[in-house]
Motif scaffolding. Sequence first.
Motif, short mmCIF file in Angstrom:
data_model
loop_
_atom_site.label_atom_id
_atom_site.label_comp_id
_atom_site.label_asym_id
_atom_site.label_seq_id
_atom_site.Cartn_x
_atom_site.Cartn_y
_atom_site.Cartn_z
N GLY A 1 -36.54 6.00 15.42
CA GLY A 1 -36.32 7.39 15.02
C GLY A 1 -36.69 7.69 13.59
O GLY A 1 -36.39 8.78 13.09
N TYR A 2 -37.37 6.75 12.94
CA TYR A 2 -37.71 6.90 11.52
C TYR A 2 -38.45 8.20 11.24
O TYR A 2 -38.13 8.92 10.29
N TYR A 3 -39.45 8.52 12.05
CA TYR A 3 -40.23 9.74 11.81
C TYR A 3 -39.34 10.97 11.84
O TYR A 3 -39.37 11.80 10.92
N VAL A 4 -38.57 11.13 12.91
CA VAL A 4 -37.74 12.32 13.06
C VAL A 4 -36.72 12.42 11.94
O VAL A 4 -36.56 13.47 11.30
N VAL A 5 -36.03 11.34 11.68
CA VAL A 5 -34.92 11.38 10.72
C VAL A 5 -35.42 11.63 9.30
O VAL A 5 -34.85 12.46 8.58
N THR A 6 -36.46 10.94 8.89
CA THR A 6 -36.89 11.09 7.50
C THR A 6 -37.57 12.43 7.27
O THR A 6 -37.46 12.99 6.18
N ARG A 7 -38.23 12.95 8.27
CA ARG A 7 -38.81 14.29 8.11
C ARG A 7 -37.74 15.37 8.17
O ARG A 7 -37.79 16.37 7.46
N ALA A 8 -36.75 15.17 9.01
CA ALA A 8 -35.72 16.20 9.22
C ALA A 8 -34.53 16.07 8.29
O ALA A 8 -33.64 16.93 8.32
N ALA A 9 -34.48 15.02 7.48
CA ALA A 9 -33.28 14.73 6.70
C ALA A 9 -32.67 15.93 5.99
O ALA A 9 -31.45 16.13 6.03
N PRO A 10 -33.47 16.79 5.32
CA PRO A 10 -32.86 17.92 4.62
C PRO A 10 -32.18 18.93 5.53
O PRO A 10 -31.33 19.70 5.08
N LEU A 11 -32.56 18.95 6.82
CA LEU A 11 -32.00 19.92 7.76
C LEU A 11 -31.02 19.29 8.73
O LEU A 11 -30.27 19.99 9.41
N ALA A 12 -30.98 17.96 8.77
CA ALA A 12 -30.28 17.26 9.84
C ALA A 12 -28.79 17.57 9.91
O ALA A 12 -28.20 17.56 11.00
N ALA A 13 -28.16 17.85 8.78
CA ALA A 13 -26.73 18.16 8.80
C ALA A 13 -26.42 19.42 9.60
O ALA A 13 -25.28 19.62 10.05
N ALA A 14 -27.43 20.26 9.82
CA ALA A 14 -27.23 21.48 10.62
C ALA A 14 -27.12 21.17 12.10
O ALA A 14 -26.72 22.05 12.88
N GLY A 15 -27.48 19.96 12.50
CA GLY A 15 -27.33 19.56 13.89
C GLY A 15 -28.64 19.38 14.63
O GLY A 15 -29.70 19.86 14.20
N SER A 16 -28.54 18.71 15.76
CA SER A 16 -29.74 18.36 16.53
C SER A 16 -30.46 19.59 17.06
O SER A 16 -31.69 19.61 17.14
N GLN A 17 -29.73 20.62 17.45
CA GLN A 17 -30.40 21.80 17.98
C GLN A 17 -31.23 22.49 16.90
O GLN A 17 -32.32 23.00 17.18
N ALA A 18 -30.74 22.51 15.68
CA ALA A 18 -31.51 23.11 14.59
C ALA A 18 -32.78 22.32 14.33
O ALA A 18 -33.86 22.90 14.12
N VAL A 19 -32.68 21.00 14.35
CA VAL A 19 -33.85 20.17 14.14
C VAL A 19 -34.85 20.34 15.29
O VAL A 19 -36.05 20.47 15.07
N ALA B 1 -37.38 25.71 3.89
CA ALA B 1 -36.27 26.07 3.01
C ALA B 1 -35.34 24.87 2.78
O ALA B 1 -34.85 24.67 1.67
N ALA B 2 -35.12 24.08 3.83
CA ALA B 2 -34.26 22.91 3.69
C ALA B 2 -34.89 21.89 2.75
O ALA B 2 -34.21 21.29 1.90
N HIS B 3 -36.20 21.69 2.87
CA HIS B 3 -36.89 20.75 1.97
C HIS B 3 -36.87 21.27 0.53
O HIS B 3 -36.72 20.48 -0.41
N ARG B 4 -37.02 22.55 0.36
CA ARG B 4 -37.02 23.11 -1.00
C ARG B 4 -35.67 22.94 -1.67
O ARG B 4 -35.59 22.77 -2.90
N GLU B 5 -34.60 22.98 -0.90
CA GLU B 5 -33.25 22.87 -1.46
C GLU B 5 -32.82 21.43 -1.67
O GLU B 5 -31.82 21.18 -2.36
N TRP B 6 -33.54 20.48 -1.10
CA TRP B 6 -33.20 19.05 -1.21
C TRP B 6 -33.30 18.63 -2.68
O TRP B 6 -34.15 19.13 -3.43
N PRO B 7 -32.45 17.72 -3.15
CA PRO B 7 -32.51 17.28 -4.55
C PRO B 7 -33.89 16.74 -4.94
O PRO B 7 -34.54 16.05 -4.15
N ARG B 8 -34.32 17.07 -6.14
CA ARG B 8 -35.64 16.66 -6.62
C ARG B 8 -35.51 15.45 -7.55
O ARG B 8 -34.65 15.43 -8.45
N PRO B 9 -36.35 14.46 -7.37
CA PRO B 9 -36.20 13.21 -8.13
C PRO B 9 -36.77 13.32 -9.54
O PRO B 9 -37.57 14.20 -9.86
N ASP B 10 -36.39 12.37 -10.37
CA ASP B 10 -36.95 12.28 -11.72
C ASP B 10 -38.35 11.69 -11.71
O ASP B 10 -39.17 12.01 -12.57
N ASP B 11 -38.62 10.80 -10.77
CA ASP B 11 -39.94 10.18 -10.66
C ASP B 11 -40.97 11.27 -10.35
O ASP B 11 -40.94 11.89 -9.28
#
Length: 293
Positions: free
Chosen positions: A42-60, A134-144
């Motif tokens: 499930g690596y592809y789904v989880v890592t791409r959806a991570a910023p939205l995943a807390a909203a639930g499987s139906q949202a993803v 929108a979920a990706h934009r709101e995700w924390p941004r790294p220093d790197d």
Amino acid sequence: MTDWMSLSRRAAFVSHRMIGWIFWDPVGVANYAALGVPDGLGYYVVTRAAPLAAAGSQAVTASFFSISPAYIDLSLDLCREHTTFEAAAAARDAAVVEGLHTYVPEICDEFAAMADPLWEVADSLSSSGRVLFAAHREWPRPDDQLLSAWLALNCLREWRGDTHFAIQVTEDLDGDMAGILDNAWRSYEGDWIPRSRGADDAALDAAYRTLEQRGLAEHGSVNEDGIRLRQELEDRLDRLTIPCWELFGAAHTERLIELIEPVDDRLIRRIDETAGTNWMPAGRVRPDSEPVR
């Protein structure tokens, strides 16, 4: 005069290649498996959806449009059981930095310097109807800064992706029908694209019946009208995503393309070597098509 349609198309193409290799990267999968997820499933789904995943499987599922809901459920459930979505994203991000330095080291410094301008574009774009973006934009941004630039470009890629799916919906296409049309337009064999996203025989039969009723397929194959529609959808997508690159500016967009184009074959070959030659179809050159370059 700037040819914005061409720039939109070319910028999207190099963006798919700059981002897409990570979704099948063995280092990323191994990092994810090290968190306790069996075989990194499930690596592809989880890592791409991570910023939205807390909203639930139906949202993803809604945001991914064409991937099997059952596979999304399985992927997210395994992550919840063994680790967190934040840890999954961090595992992927570590592989991004390692991979860019390994496979395209000569562009890393200049690409890293584009982080802030790319985020300025993302912050300026409308998020209306574009939930995954929108979920990706709101995700924390790294220093790197290298990772930050990659995440910003991915954010713009998801803005295009949300737009792409919205266009499909306005044409009353579901994920299976869209996959069938895309498969034919790209000259893939055996309905590979919809099957790779979880469509079974029954789903494909139902999708073909609908496409035939609409005059887009005949005798179980997409016809010329279906191909024509799929091309029209792509042209509409390139046109609707011009504002993204206008915000970045012609000079910056052209430089981004010039930076990535000479090395992006290396990244697509990473997918060939680790997953196969069909994956990441948006980053592939279509047979008999005009060069994206």
